[in-house]
Motif scaffolding. Sequence first.
Motif, mmCIF file in Angstrom:
data_model
loop_
_atom_site.group_PDB
_atom_site.id
_atom_site.type_symbol
_atom_site.label_atom_id
_atom_site.label_comp_id
_atom_site.label_asym_id
_atom_site.label_seq_id
_atom_site.Cartn_x
_atom_site.Cartn_y
_atom_site.Cartn_z
ATOM 1 N N SER A 50 0.857 -1.193 0.000
ATOM 2 C CA SER A 50 0.000 0.000 0.000
ATOM 3 C C SER A 50 0.884 1.231 0.000
ATOM 4 N N THR A 51 0.283 2.356 -0.344
ATOM 5 C CA THR A 51 1.032 3.610 -0.307
ATOM 6 C C THR A 51 1.436 3.895 1.129
ATOM 7 N N GLN A 54 0.025 8.155 3.925
ATOM 8 C CA GLN A 54 -1.431 8.082 4.007
ATOM 9 C C GLN A 54 -2.114 9.309 3.424
ATOM 10 N N LEU A 90 -3.737 -3.397 8.162
ATOM 11 C CA LEU A 90 -3.865 -1.977 7.828
ATOM 12 C C LEU A 90 -4.527 -1.235 8.982
ATOM 13 N N ARG A 94 -7.540 3.369 6.945
ATOM 14 C CA ARG A 94 -7.081 3.276 5.549
ATOM 15 C C ARG A 94 -8.222 2.928 4.598
ATOM 16 N N LEU A 96 -8.392 2.220 0.453
ATOM 17 C CA LEU A 96 -7.510 1.998 -0.686
ATOM 18 C C LEU A 96 -8.283 1.434 -1.877
ATOM 19 N N LEU A 162 -3.659 0.201 -3.348
ATOM 20 C CA LEU A 162 -3.368 -1.166 -2.907
ATOM 21 C C LEU A 162 -2.933 -1.971 -4.122
#
Length: 168
Positions: A50-51, A54, A90, A94, A96, A162
């Motif tokens: 994931s990035t 945030q 996560l 979050r 995504l 994601l």
Amino acid sequence: MALNLSLNLAAILVATCILSCNSAPKSIQGVHQFPELEILGTIGNKTFYSTADQDFVVNFFGAREVCQGSALHFAILHSDAEFDFLRQNLHVSRKLWIDAILKGMNGFAQFPYMSGFENGDGTTFNTKNAMISTYDHLPCLFFSADDHIFTDMCLAGRRGVLCHQFTN
């Protein structure tokens, strides 16, 4: 007539995406245009990413571009076990993008609101806790770590990214 309308809609959507997507990715230390991705872990034959930032958010098409530009696949959830794994790994806040969209939307050929959702690989989207309705006219799906999958606008919605990579 219907074909011309579909082609015109496709041209408008692609043009809008170009305008929206080009400003989304930010550079990291001047090396490339994509955000830093963090490894969430591996389940089965997939490692999920994931990035890391945030605050980095893009539209659905920008998310696809980030994964592809990072030599990864835009994430597809094929099982409840993958859904549970992500939820456990996560932060609850979050949200995504995942590679799932209204059936028929991938080619912009039609806009069938009542035909269900499909993953980017063409398989039918079928994961638990999906809070989706084809009546919402919100054609793209995102994963929310608070235990649900939701719909949102592909171009206007802004979410994190994601991705996954297949492992041997």
